[in-house]
Each structure stands twice: as structure tokens, then as C-alpha cells.
Write a protein that holds these residues in place. Sequence first.
Motif, short mmCIF file in Angstrom:
data_model
loop_
_atom_site.label_atom_id
_atom_site.label_comp_id
_atom_site.label_asym_id
_atom_site.label_seq_id
_atom_site.Cartn_x
_atom_site.Cartn_y
_atom_site.Cartn_z
N LEU A 8 0.77 -1.12 -0.15
CA LEU A 8 0.10 -0.07 -0.07
C LEU A 8 1.02 1.19 0.00
O LEU A 8 0.56 2.22 -0.75
CB LEU A 8 -0.71 0.06 1.16
N ASP A 9 1.85 1.09 0.66
CA ASP A 9 2.88 2.57 0.80
C ASP A 9 3.43 2.70 -0.39
O ASP A 9 3.80 3.75 -0.62
CB ASP A 9 3.85 2.27 2.05
N PHE A 10 3.64 1.83 -1.35
CA PHE A 10 4.40 1.96 -2.67
C PHE A 10 3.29 2.80 -3.50
O PHE A 10 3.80 3.97 -3.99
CB PHE A 10 4.50 0.68 -3.12
N TRP A 11 2.27 2.58 -3.46
CA TRP A 11 1.24 3.43 -4.39
C TRP A 11 1.11 5.03 -3.72
O TRP A 11 0.81 5.99 -4.49
CB TRP A 11 -0.07 2.95 -4.59
N ARG A 12 1.37 5.13 -2.38
CA ARG A 12 1.05 6.49 -1.77
C ARG A 12 2.14 7.55 -2.21
O ARG A 12 2.39 8.65 -1.68
CB ARG A 12 0.96 6.28 -0.23
N GLN A 13 3.11 7.09 -2.68
CA GLN A 13 4.15 7.86 -3.24
C GLN A 13 3.88 8.95 -4.29
O GLN A 13 4.30 9.90 -4.60
CB GLN A 13 5.53 7.19 -3.34
N PHE A 14 2.87 8.56 -5.07
CA PHE A 14 2.70 9.01 -6.54
C PHE A 14 1.49 10.06 -6.44
O PHE A 14 0.45 9.99 -5.74
CB PHE A 14 2.24 7.81 -7.42
N ASN A 15 1.61 10.88 -7.36
CA ASN A 15 0.47 11.92 -7.77
C ASN A 15 -0.50 11.26 -8.78
O ASN A 15 -1.72 11.66 -8.82
CB ASN A 15 1.05 13.22 -8.06
N TYR A 16 0.09 10.78 -9.80
CA TYR A 16 -0.46 10.09 -10.94
C TYR A 16 0.08 8.50 -11.09
O TYR A 16 1.12 8.00 -10.89
CB TYR A 16 -0.50 10.82 -12.11
N VAL A 17 -1.04 7.60 -11.68
CA VAL A 17 -0.84 6.50 -11.83
C VAL A 17 -1.08 6.10 -13.48
O VAL A 17 -2.37 6.54 -13.62
CB VAL A 17 -1.29 5.33 -10.91
N LEU A 18 -0.40 5.43 -14.22
CA LEU A 18 -0.75 5.12 -15.49
C LEU A 18 -0.72 3.39 -15.58
O LEU A 18 0.49 3.11 -15.75
CB LEU A 18 0.21 5.69 -16.67
N VAL A 19 -1.89 2.82 -15.50
CA VAL A 19 -2.05 1.47 -15.59
C VAL A 19 -3.11 0.75 -16.17
O VAL A 19 -3.98 1.42 -16.78
CB VAL A 19 -2.60 0.96 -14.14
N GLU A 20 -2.59 -0.39 -16.93
CA GLU A 20 -3.66 -1.20 -17.61
C GLU A 20 -4.76 -1.63 -17.03
O GLU A 20 -5.85 -1.54 -17.54
CB GLU A 20 -3.05 -2.23 -18.32
N LYS A 21 -4.60 -2.04 -15.76
CA LYS A 21 -5.59 -2.45 -14.73
C LYS A 21 -5.83 -1.61 -13.51
O LYS A 21 -5.09 -2.12 -12.62
CB LYS A 21 -5.32 -3.99 -14.46
N PRO A 22 -6.66 -1.15 -13.56
CA PRO A 22 -6.81 0.15 -12.14
C PRO A 22 -6.72 -1.01 -10.64
O PRO A 22 -6.54 -0.40 -9.94
CB PRO A 22 -8.18 0.62 -12.46
N GLU A 23 -7.37 -2.06 -11.21
CA GLU A 23 -7.70 -2.86 -9.63
C GLU A 23 -6.49 -3.26 -9.16
O GLU A 23 -6.57 -3.71 -7.81
CB GLU A 23 -8.56 -4.23 -10.15
#
Length: 628
Positions: free
Chosen positions: A526-541
Motif C-alpha cells: 500500500l505504501d508503494f502507491w502512496r508515493q505518487f500523484n498520478y498512476v498510468l496502469v492497464e488494470k486499475p484494480e
Amino acid sequence: MASQNGSSPDENAGQQDGKTVAAYSTVASPKTWNILDAVLSLLIPGLVLIHLIVAPYTKVEESFNIQAAHDVLVYGTPTSDIYHKLSSNYDHFTFPGAVPRTFIGPVLLAGISQPIIALVGFQHAQFVVRAVLGLFNATCLLVFSRNLRQAYGVSVARWYLVLQASQFHIIFYASRTLPNMFAFGLTTLAFAFLLPHPTRPKSAGPRQRLAVTMFVYAAVVFRSEVVLLLATNVLYLILLPALSLERVIFPFCVSFLTALATSVPIDSYFWQRPLWPELWAFYYNVVKGSASQWGVSPWYYYFVSALPRLLVNPLTYTVLIPLALRHPALRPAAARLVVPSLLFIAVYSLQPHKETRFIFYAVPPLTAAAALGADLLFRRRRCKGVVAALGAALLVASVLASFVTSSAMLALSALNYPGGEALAYVRESILSAEVPAAASAVVGADGGAGDSSGALVFVHADVLACMTGVTLFGTATANAAASVAAVPLSGSRDGGLVNQRRAGGRDGGVVIVVDKTEDQVELARLDFWRQFNYVLVEKPEKVRGMSGEWETVGVVKGYAGIEVARPGDKDEESAAQVVGSGKTVALWKRRVRALTGGWWVGPGMAERIYILRRTKGAARRMTAVEAR
């Protein structure tokens, strides 16, 4: 060897080729340079730039050279503490690829592009770098056309330019930073120097030596398979006879040593270990056979699939080349262009892994042979009756159809870069807001939080996004980042480095820092994702903490095959706002269906990359490393 009249075999062969073709073609003269020739000469470089404008992003195959050009431009070449500075900042230390590649091409592109980028701004740097490569390849094609004009006449050269311009792949890939396209310009120049010069037969020797030099340098530095192209051309010319083996050895040795003397020191410097990249690539791909990991094709693939697509016009390989090979006056010239190229493809077909780009080098000479046949077919319309006139009309129609087909291929190909479009959307969103509203805490260029001058925005791009257009050039939002640092993201347990450019203060602005982590263990935190302002992903889940912390601001669609919509069929609605080329396609689809009563035959689009943004209320966790 010399003949009885004192001329060497290559001089006699060149004179004979020129005489036989001159009987069936217009001989070059100063009067033939007119508006038509000027327009045709501008056609290829103009189309290369148009293709670049329509499809400005890159694929994964181009990533090493485009990222390396970025790093050379931004980070320069340190002279002290070299290993630390290169390994901390240069992308290839984190993502080295399957085999090491040469830095010769990126260094040249960066050096030539740098003054242009200084004028137009760093936000246009990727376009400039690719334009430099594309115009180099276009120039090489024009040199080949000019030498073809000298060898076989004005009308043959004109037909060559028209046929070459109507073929999609070479024009589309001319500006793409594949190793093959760095080699392509050199091999095209080599073919140009191998063409005879009937009015200057004694120049054959120096021209052949230059051709050998070009082939060898391209093989040693950029693509080892070019040595097969050298071998087939040399063997054919020796058997003609139009070349002596003695004339090959010296330029071969000089070019080989020169290529080694440039590649080994430069590449050893950038990779920080003794290295000849192309030898390593040859061992990995051919000796070990590791290239087969990327797929295996049947031995006939190049002949039944790749070549027809490269040449586009079916008359090229069914009528024009056979016609040139069968005609007594054209046969020597056509065979000189066709036989070595097809022999190269035949030998290369023994390699299990096959890609269309591996045989790009054979397209110019094969197209030139087709131009010989096209010139003959078109001139016959005046004196060979109705059948000949119909043949000439069919030729013109086929060329026009090839231009239409190539244009359609360009339009469809431009839809295959959702990663590049997604990052461009993020960049434009940031620029339009000046300061990223989604970021609850922003690190300034001087390390302080909340400084809007030189602020940093952190973005994670997944594998598909990185494979379809995300590059370090795409992170530029200001006119130029002057100083560089590498900062580990807070959530990265392995201390992985993220390339970061800090705004140079000349015009402030925002800098995007792109993370390309693929480690599934890291992605599950969970902490990995909290670093970012934006995320570009194929599968949001796959993004942890989706509930309440992230919002979907857009989705980029990509090409998903040809779609046929009938009256009554309903368009699929996306849950998120469609951005990029998918939005344009949807607009055209609605307009066309309104005019046709509900019918649509065109590109089908499917969701590829979702653009997620942290909600304004979500607290962004920062470590001391980030805040310093």
C-alpha cells in the motif's frame, strides 16, 4: 584484373549497365532538373516528418536509444566520479535490456540536436532527436536516388522516388530509434556507391571501397546481420566480374578497425566495463540462439509476408521486378539490384527469429529494380497499343492506391501508443494548472515543500504504458532541466533509483518523475502507491488503496482491429472520460454513422491505459529522503 582494352572489370560492367539501360530511359542532363524533380526530392523527407508528427511516440524496441539520447542531453558525460554519476542517473543501468547496445547513435543524435533544442525548448526534444534521425535516413534515400539517376536515367530515378514514397514501413520507421534505422542509412549509402556511373567509369573503384566501408561500419557498430549484406553483394560483384577481392580487403580492414576504435572506447565508458556491444548481441542472439525467445517464424516468412508488406504495391513484386529481370536491356542492372538483396534475405531466413525490420536494408535496391520495370511499362503506353496503355494506367492506379494504403496504415499505427498519450495528457493537465492540484505535498527544486517553481510530480507507469510510449522525454514540462539528481522513492525497499530532472530555474515549471517498478512484491504494498500523484496502469484494480484515495481522470484507448458497425448497433460507453486519439476516433465515428445511416467501417478501440490521480484529500506520505 584488367581487360584487353585496359579497363578493369568493374568499369566495363558499369559502362555496359549504363549503355543498355540508357537505350530505354532518359539520360540525365542539367535540363531535366525542374520543378517536378524538386517536388519529388522533397516528397520523402516531407513524408518522414509528417509520419513523425502523426505518430510522435515510441515503442519498447526503440527505448534504449531514445532514453540514451535523453540521458546524454540531460546528464552529459561526467569526467570525475564517472561510475557513480552514470549509474545513478543513466536509464540503462536500471533497465539494461537483454543485450547492451551501442551509444554511438544516441551520442550523435544528442550532439546534433542540442543546439536545435536550445532554440525550440526541451519540451520538443524527443521530436527534434527523432527528426534528426529521420532526415538523415531521408537524405540517404535521396543520395541513392541521385546515383540511380546518374546510372540509369532521370525517369527511373523519378519512378524510384514515387514508389519509395508510397511504401509505408521505411517512411514510418525512418525516424524511429531502432538500431536497424541507424544501420539503414549507412547501407543505403553503400548501395548508392555500388551503382555504376557510366560517364565516370574510373570512379567505380573508389565508390566500391566507400560502399564496403559503409557496410562494415554498420555491421560492427549497429547491426551484425549487415555483414551478410556485404557478403552477398561482394560475392555477386566478384562473380560478374565487376569487383576484385583485392579491392575489398583494405577498406574492410580499415573500416573494421575504425569502427572498433570508436565503439569499444565510447561504449565501455557508458557501460563502465570493457565492451563491444554488437559482438555481445551477436553471441547472445545467434550463437546462443536466445533471439528465439521472442518468437520463431517459418523459413519463408520474409518472402511471403514481410517483403509484400514492405513493398506495399503488389505490382512491384508480381510485374515490375520480373519485367525488369526479363527484359534483355534491363536484366544486368536489375539483377545487380535484386540478386544480392534476395540472397541476403534467403540466408538470413535461416535465423529462426524473424522481424520485418531486419530486412529493411533490402528495400531501396528492390524498389530501384521495380523502378526500372515501371519506367519501361509506362513508356510502352505510346507505342505498344491498347494493352500497354492499360498496363500503364494500372501502374499509375496502383501507385495511387499504395499511397492511400500507406496513409491508412499510418492512421492505424498512430493508435498504438496509449502510454505516450497517457503521459502527454498528464503533462498537459499539469501545464494547464501550472501547479499540480492533485498533489497534496510537492517537493520543490530546492528540496522545500510547496515551492511551485520547479515542483516535482511523481508518476508510476506500468509495463504496458512503458512499452507503448512512455519515455523520459515525455516528462519535460518546462523549457529545460539543467541540473540532475537521482532520488530513491520512499516506498522502494530495494533503493531503486528514479531518474529525476530538476527545473533549472530559467522558467520554473514542473518536472515529472516517472517510476517504472515491475516487482510484484513492491506493487502489492500500500505504501508503494502512496508515493505518487498520478498512476498510468492497464488494470486499475491492481492499484492498492483505490477506495477513496484515487480517482480515474481518463482512459486512453488503443487500436483493437477493424470494426464494422451496423445500423442499430450501440457504441460501447467507457466508464471514464476517453482522452487522446480514442476521443478523436469516437468523434469521427459518430459523424460517419450520422452520414451513412449508422454504418461504420474503421478502427475499433479498446481501453488500454487508465489515468489515476490522487484525490485532493488523500495525504501523501513523505520520508526524510523525499523532503531533503
